[in-house]
Design a protein around this motif. Structure first.
Motif, PDB file in Angstrom:
ATOM      1  N   ASN A   1      -2.965  11.321   1.160  1.00  0.00           N
ATOM      2  CA  ASN A   1      -3.890  10.795   2.446  1.00  0.00           C
ATOM      3  C   ASN A   1      -4.688   9.833   3.223  1.00  0.00           C
ATOM      4  O   ASN A   1      -5.883   9.248   3.256  1.00  0.00           O
ATOM      5  CB  ASN A   1      -4.423  11.824   3.045  1.00  0.00           C
ATOM      6  CG  ASN A   1      -4.513  12.154   4.939  1.00  0.00           C
ATOM      7  OD1 ASN A   1      -4.206  11.391   5.531  1.00  0.00           O
ATOM      8  ND2 ASN A   1      -5.769  12.810   5.028  1.00  0.00           N
ATOM      9  N   THR A   2      -4.032   8.006   3.136  1.00  0.00           N
ATOM     10  CA  THR A   2      -5.141   7.405   2.627  1.00  0.00           C
ATOM     11  C   THR A   2      -3.802   6.683   3.879  1.00  0.00           C
ATOM     12  O   THR A   2      -3.206   6.222   4.025  1.00  0.00           O
ATOM     13  CB  THR A   2      -4.981   6.548   1.797  1.00  0.00           C
ATOM     14  OG1 THR A   2      -4.036   5.740   1.451  1.00  0.00           O
ATOM     15  CG2 THR A   2      -6.048   7.786   0.551  1.00  0.00           C
ATOM     16  N   LEU A   3      -4.896   5.054   4.660  1.00  0.00           N
ATOM     17  CA  LEU A   3      -4.429   4.605   5.188  1.00  0.00           C
ATOM     18  C   LEU A   3      -3.779   2.820   4.687  1.00  0.00           C
ATOM     19  O   LEU A   3      -3.848   2.763   3.098  1.00  0.00           O
ATOM     20  CB  LEU A   3      -5.225   3.928   6.171  1.00  0.00           C
ATOM     21  CG  LEU A   3      -6.357   4.131   6.729  1.00  0.00           C
ATOM     22  CD1 LEU A   3      -6.563   3.945   7.603  1.00  0.00           C
ATOM     23  CD2 LEU A   3      -5.163   5.405   8.234  1.00  0.00           C
TER      24      LEU A   3
ATOM     25  N   ASN B   1       0.901  -1.159  -0.380  1.00  0.00           N
ATOM     26  CA  ASN B   1       0.201   0.034   0.151  1.00  0.00           C
ATOM     27  C   ASN B   1       0.917   1.288  -0.076  1.00  0.00           C
ATOM     28  O   ASN B   1       0.537   2.829  -0.800  1.00  0.00           O
ATOM     29  CB  ASN B   1      -1.129  -0.354   0.963  1.00  0.00           C
ATOM     30  CG  ASN B   1      -2.058  -1.078   1.153  1.00  0.00           C
ATOM     31  OD1 ASN B   1      -2.188  -1.574  -0.055  1.00  0.00           O
ATOM     32  ND2 ASN B   1      -2.280  -1.680   1.840  1.00  0.00           N
ATOM     33  N   HIS B   2       1.747   0.869   1.237  1.00  0.00           N
ATOM     34  CA  HIS B   2       3.434   2.082   0.480  1.00  0.00           C
ATOM     35  C   HIS B   2       3.594   2.627  -0.653  1.00  0.00           C
ATOM     36  O   HIS B   2       3.311   4.199  -1.019  1.00  0.00           O
ATOM     37  CB  HIS B   2       4.109   1.650   2.024  1.00  0.00           C
ATOM     38  CG  HIS B   2       5.337   3.394   1.792  1.00  0.00           C
ATOM     39  ND1 HIS B   2       4.617   4.463   2.508  1.00  0.00           N
ATOM     40  CD2 HIS B   2       6.492   2.889   1.235  1.00  0.00           C
ATOM     41  CE1 HIS B   2       6.285   5.068   2.330  1.00  0.00           C
ATOM     42  NE2 HIS B   2       7.030   4.156   1.680  1.00  0.00           N
ATOM     43  N   THR B   3       4.424   1.335  -1.050  1.00  0.00           N
ATOM     44  CA  THR B   3       4.819   1.802  -2.500  1.00  0.00           C
ATOM     45  C   THR B   3       3.473   1.822  -3.873  1.00  0.00           C
ATOM     46  O   THR B   3       4.267   3.171  -4.340  1.00  0.00           O
ATOM     47  CB  THR B   3       5.761   0.151  -2.530  1.00  0.00           C
ATOM     48  OG1 THR B   3       4.998  -0.345  -2.618  1.00  0.00           O
ATOM     49  CG2 THR B   3       6.585   0.020  -1.612  1.00  0.00           C
ATOM     50  N   ASP B   4       3.070   1.372  -3.659  1.00  0.00           N
ATOM     51  CA  ASP B   4       1.952   1.586  -4.239  1.00  0.00           C
ATOM     52  C   ASP B   4       1.157   3.167  -3.903  1.00  0.00           C
ATOM     53  O   ASP B   4       1.215   4.039  -5.254  1.00  0.00           O
ATOM     54  CB  ASP B   4       0.394   1.342  -4.174  1.00  0.00           C
ATOM     55  CG  ASP B   4      -0.127  -0.343  -5.633  1.00  0.00           C
ATOM     56  OD1 ASP B   4       1.032  -0.688  -5.329  1.00  0.00           O
ATOM     57  OD2 ASP B   4      -0.837  -0.963  -4.567  1.00  0.00           O
ATOM     58  N   LYS B   5       1.114   3.679  -3.053  1.00  0.00           N
ATOM     59  CA  LYS B   5       0.649   5.377  -2.777  1.00  0.00           C
ATOM     60  C   LYS B   5       2.065   6.398  -3.577  1.00  0.00           C
ATOM     61  O   LYS B   5       1.660   7.051  -3.936  1.00  0.00           O
ATOM     62  CB  LYS B   5       1.106   5.756  -1.484  1.00  0.00           C
ATOM     63  CG  LYS B   5      -0.270   5.221  -0.972  1.00  0.00           C
ATOM     64  CD  LYS B   5      -1.211   6.007   0.420  1.00  0.00           C
ATOM     65  CE  LYS B   5      -0.083   6.427   1.115  1.00  0.00           C
ATOM     66  NZ  LYS B   5      -0.495   6.326   2.719  1.00  0.00           N
TER      67      LYS B   5
END
Length: 175
Positions: free
Chosen positions: A171-173, A68-72
């Motif tokens: 700004n997403t979890l 999720n972090h790397t996608d963002k």
């Protein structure tokens, strides 16, 4: 009372990414402690197999927030910064290659542990755990590069309107 680590960056988007790095690093420390146990002598095969199962479970729990972090970063941060510094060469190219390298090490670990771990020799266990160790090393250096090169560059170069827009997107979890 435990000392609270302060965030270094002022722009909300960079603070968000930095905070995610802190969370991911916390999770990494949990599974890396097991990786380090495989480097010690005297581990029995039974203990090794149990430790590998624990490592697999912790890595499994780690993969989703990391992805999720790397996608963002890849969908929002890199394109936003790239409009200022370019996409064809420079730090963004290397950082994106590291994302692939990290995925490769973790994927290799899961590929080789998808079968019956109870059939692994201690040498097999140590070899496959080495992939998790490599992922940890690349991730650690990767976070440092982002926080010492990309994040300061973004804070310095990006216009306020672009910073604000980036924050909204980031700004997403991750959990």
């Amino acid at each position: 009372m435990a000392e609270q680590a302060l965030l270094r960056f002022t722009e909300p988007g960079m603070r968000l990414l930095e905070n995610e790095h802190k969370y991911l690093s916390y999770l990494m420390e949990e599974w890396h402690a097991i990786v380090l146990e495989f480097e010690k002598d005297g581990m029995s095969l039974e203990v090794g197999r149990e430790k590998l199962k624990q490592l697999r479970q912790l890595l499994f729990q780690f993969v989703e927030p990391l992805k999720n972090h790397t996608d963002k970063e890849e969908e929002h941060f890199f394109p936003a910064l790239g409009t200022y510094i370019g996409f064809e060469q420079g730090p963004l190219v290397g950082i994106q290659e590291e994302h692939q390298e990290i995925d490769g090490y973790i994927g290799h670990f899961f590929h080789h542990t998808r079968g019956n771990i109870d059939l692994f020799s201690l040498e097999d266990i140590r070899t496959v755990a080495g992939n998790a160790g490599e992922a940890f090393e690349v991730l650690t250096v990767h976070f440092v590069k982002e926080e010492t090169v990309l994040f300061p560059m973004a804070e310095k170069l990006m216009k306020a309107v672009d910073q604000d827009e980036l924050f909204v997107k980031l700004n997403t979890l991750i959990t």
